[in-house]
Design a protein around this motif. Sequence first.
Motif: not given
Length: 338
Positions: A62-68, A100-110, A119-126
């Motif tokens: 999981v990355v914050p922004y793939l086009s970076d 979306r990051e939180a939804a991605n974590l759910d998708s990974v668990q699935a 690579a978490p978003l950091g302070r904006r991460t849930h």
Amino acid sequence: MEELAALSGISRPTLSKYFNDPGSVRQSTLARIEEALERFEYRPNVFAMNANRRLTRNIGVVVPYLSDPFFAEIARNMERLCADAGFHPILFSSDGDPDREAANLDSVQAIKPAGALIAPLGRRTHRDMLEGFCESVPTVLFDCDVEGVGDAFYGSNKSQGIGIMLDYLMSAGEAPAFFEMQDAPNPNANKLRDAYETQMRARGQEPMILRAQGQGWNFEEIGYLEGARMIDERRLPTNTVLCSNDRLAIGFLAASYERGLRVGKGPGHALRVAGNDNHPFARFACPSLTTVGQDYDAISGASFDKLLSILESGRRPETASERDARVFDGHLVKRNSA
């Protein structure tokens, strides 16, 4: 697989044994299976096979922004490392959005992962979502640390990188101002600014901060628009500008060019500009961009090696003191912009 067994005359248990480990069947059987695969164009469904296992060979990335380009390069390295070790990397981009990051974590668990590289978003991460995920899935964080979360963290040494750039810029000219976004989406920007302020004061210099207005990950446009505004308003306190990242610097270079300011070294040049990250396009900027290169290979390699050691040993850190957290030094990349 039942259909393939009936068509090929090879038993299903033998086929299953082959798909789990091709080297476990006799050479003559191997040849028969491979001939049948070719003839009937059979491809096993890896995800369906994994769904029946308690522990899969899937690894979520999981990355914050793939086009970076920085995250694209790290993800490319991790994808190769996972595949070479026999795992199935599955990549998710959070697009700078904590929901979306939180939804991605759910998708990974699935996908019932063996582990995850995040690579978490950091302070904006849930944080509660990330903590819950890391408790149930072996996880190594990279690039951005969330203290106390995950089994390990690997990133870049911001203080060292800023230090070698300041020494270089100040050895040949004026001390640099630091050009950053006021509301940067990546928390590493704040760490870079703190490192700049500390390192400037350690060299007997007063920090000079230039804060660009703008939000989101469109760094080049923000660097261009805000660089143009500051140049037009004569806001630059020095002829040397150190940008928080290379993407901002590329925008700043474009603004300087459009205003007739020559960027580079020697007589006739009005500005020196430097960046941070060694963006893959930095050497093709005009002029080519002086920057601090991050050790992409070390960060991605250490992250995957640590996750692999956890998966192989079955042992995860039980206390904060056992959690490995390391940063890797950057290197100075001297080019024509400074």
